[in-house]
Design an enzyme around this catalytic site. Structure first.
Site, short mmCIF file in Angstrom:
data_model
loop_
_atom_site.label_atom_id
_atom_site.label_comp_id
_atom_site.label_asym_id
_atom_site.label_seq_id
_atom_site.Cartn_x
_atom_site.Cartn_y
_atom_site.Cartn_z
N TRP A 21 -14.18 14.02 -29.13
CA TRP A 21 -14.57 15.30 -29.72
C TRP A 21 -15.75 15.10 -30.66
O TRP A 21 -16.79 15.75 -30.53
CB TRP A 21 -13.38 15.93 -30.44
CG TRP A 21 -13.68 17.23 -31.14
CD1 TRP A 21 -14.79 18.02 -30.99
CD2 TRP A 21 -12.86 17.91 -32.09
NE1 TRP A 21 -14.70 19.15 -31.78
CE2 TRP A 21 -13.53 19.10 -32.47
CE3 TRP A 21 -11.61 17.62 -32.66
CZ2 TRP A 21 -12.98 20.00 -33.39
CZ3 TRP A 21 -11.09 18.53 -33.58
CH2 TRP A 21 -11.77 19.70 -33.94
N ASP A 52 -10.93 10.48 -23.60
CA ASP A 52 -10.60 11.90 -23.55
C ASP A 52 -11.78 12.71 -24.09
O ASP A 52 -12.27 12.47 -25.20
CB ASP A 52 -9.35 12.20 -24.38
CG ASP A 52 -8.98 13.67 -24.34
OD1 ASP A 52 -8.28 14.08 -23.39
OD2 ASP A 52 -9.40 14.42 -25.25
N TYR A 57 -16.88 20.25 -26.27
CA TYR A 57 -17.30 19.32 -27.32
C TYR A 57 -18.82 19.11 -27.24
O TYR A 57 -19.31 18.26 -26.52
CB TYR A 57 -16.60 17.96 -27.19
CG TYR A 57 -15.09 18.01 -27.27
CD1 TYR A 57 -14.41 19.07 -27.86
CD2 TYR A 57 -14.32 16.96 -26.75
CE1 TYR A 57 -13.03 19.10 -27.92
CE2 TYR A 57 -12.93 16.98 -26.82
CZ TYR A 57 -12.29 18.06 -27.39
OH TYR A 57 -10.92 18.08 -27.46
N GLN A 192 -1.20 17.67 -23.88
CA GLN A 192 -1.93 17.16 -25.04
C GLN A 192 -1.76 18.13 -26.20
O GLN A 192 -2.15 19.29 -26.10
CB GLN A 192 -3.41 16.98 -24.70
CG GLN A 192 -4.20 16.38 -25.85
CD GLN A 192 -5.64 16.07 -25.52
OE1 GLN A 192 -6.52 16.18 -26.39
NE2 GLN A 192 -5.91 15.69 -24.28
N LYS A 231 -9.69 7.53 -46.78
CA LYS A 231 -11.09 7.53 -47.23
C LYS A 231 -11.48 8.82 -47.92
O LYS A 231 -12.36 8.84 -48.78
CB LYS A 231 -12.02 7.28 -46.03
CG LYS A 231 -11.83 5.92 -45.38
CD LYS A 231 -12.69 5.79 -44.13
CE LYS A 231 -12.44 4.47 -43.43
NZ LYS A 231 -13.22 4.36 -42.16
N GLY A 294 -10.61 8.94 -32.44
CA GLY A 294 -12.06 9.11 -32.37
C GLY A 294 -12.77 8.05 -33.20
O GLY A 294 -12.19 7.44 -34.10
N ARG A 296 -17.00 7.16 -34.67
CA ARG A 296 -18.41 7.55 -34.70
C ARG A 296 -19.34 6.37 -34.42
O ARG A 296 -20.53 6.55 -34.22
CB ARG A 296 -18.76 8.17 -36.06
CG ARG A 296 -17.94 9.38 -36.46
CD ARG A 296 -18.07 10.54 -35.50
NE ARG A 296 -19.37 11.15 -35.52
CZ ARG A 296 -19.70 12.21 -36.28
NH1 ARG A 296 -18.78 12.75 -37.08
NH2 ARG A 296 -20.91 12.75 -36.24
N GLN A 300 -15.80 1.31 -35.93
CA GLN A 300 -14.60 2.14 -36.00
C GLN A 300 -13.80 2.04 -34.71
O GLN A 300 -12.57 1.98 -34.72
CB GLN A 300 -14.98 3.59 -36.26
CG GLN A 300 -15.54 3.87 -37.65
CD GLN A 300 -15.97 5.32 -37.83
OE1 GLN A 300 -15.89 6.12 -36.91
NE2 GLN A 300 -16.46 5.64 -39.02
#
Length: 327
Positions: A21, A52, A57, A192, A231, A294, A296, A300
């Site tokens: 996403w 996914d 998106y 989902q 965070k 997810g 970026r 990560q």
């Protein structure tokens, strides 16, 4: 990496699946295509073979990025999970109005939940083109469309399975009753839905049904869009256009922070981050087959993948659940 079968099929997916996403930029304050591609590739090399995504998106951007990322990978070792039914490009309004939004260029768009048969078939063709592939492993309706009979939508998926354009059919954001109705027409292998430490509503009805009827649950937003990473409490600055500033107001942030501080020593004991501990806990809950995570950037993505390696015994799971009950 741990792999699990979807429903009653032989299709195996990685328990940690890359959620794309944010890669599309839409509602996440833009995207960096290179970083997104690198994240998917790095994730794959850590064993995360499932991705996914969805057309909405970034209005095709996320699927294009996924298509670019898998070009150099073995297609038969990658599982593409995408969706349909969120139309921003209709010539005239159809279906249920979902939202008014802006695309990545700042242009106003109206999004409709629409899953008429002809629309489903067109969307699959568009997704295949953007993804650069000739089949999709799991095709899911993104949101229910109350204006179209469920049987009509599922008939389209059955046809696409027969044509070899999709391997399996799934749903997303469906109630248990809607899943039952959909399964009268096609073999729906998964649902989902949102599920996290802070959002466990599906445990009352959907989870028992899934356990008894061989339905896989794909959990999205397990990190509550970053809140459970901890965070957010370190004064992270959200970019303009990032929806999370308002979303986080739905939670008692003081209690969430206190909970994370309680379980942080366990994470350190496991040589893991809070994010990894949260992802692993989620993957070990009943009926949860897949956890979407997810990323970026590549760093990560690698960290998310390593969550699958954490060993949590029953005593440790009980400790987490006891602390969760205090929120």
């Amino acid at each position: 990496m741990e792999f699990r079968k979807l429903g009653n099929t032989d299709l195996e997916v990685s328990v940690i699946t890359f959620g794309a996403w944010a890669a599309g930029g839409w509602m996440w304050g833009s995207t960096d295509r290179k970083d997104a591609v690198d994240a998917i590739v790095a994730s794959y090399h850590e064993g995360v073979t499932s991705i996914d995504t969805a057309p909405i998106y970034g209005q095709g951007t996320s699927e294009e990025i996924v298509g670019e990322a898998i070009k150099g990978l073995s297609r038969d070792k990658v599982q593409i999970l995408t969706k349909f039914g969120m139309r921003w490009d209709l010539e005239s309004p159809k279906g249920d109005f979902a939202m008014h939004s802006k695309d990545n260029s700042g242009k106003d768009i109206d999004v409709y939940k629409y899953a008429g048969k002809e629309s489903v078939i067109r969307e699959v063709e568009d997704s295949l083109r953007r993804l650069g592939t000739d089949y999709i492993d799991l095709m899911q309706i993104h949101w229910p469309d109350t204006t179209t009979p469920i049987s009509e939508t599922m008939e389209a998926l059955e046809l696409l399975i027969q044509q070899g354009k999709i391997r399996t059919a799934g749903v997303s954001n469906y109630s248990t009753a809607q899943v039952k109705e959909a399964r009268e027409t096609v073999n729906v292998v998964s649902n989902q839905v949102p599920y996290s430490m802070l959002n466990r509503g599906i445990e009352k009805e959907l989870v028992p049904y899934a356990l008894e009827n061989d339905l896989s649950i794909i959990a999205y937003s397990p990190m509550e869009r970053g809140l459970l990473t901890g965070k957010y409490f370190a004064d992270v600055k959200l970019q303009e256009g990032d929806h999370r500033g308002d979303y986080f107001k739905n939670f008692d942030l003081a209690k969430v922070q206190a909970f994370l501080q309680k379980i942080e020593p366990l994470a350190k004991e496991k040589n893991a981050s809070l994010s990894q501990l949260v992802l692993r806990w989620t993957s070990l809950q009943p009926a949860i087959t897949v956890v979407l995570a997810g990323a970026r950037n590549a760093e990560q993505a690698v960290q998310n993948a390593k969550a699958a390696h954490i060993d949590l015994n029953q005593e440790e799971l009980s400790f987490i659940n006891t602390e969760l009950a205090k929120i």
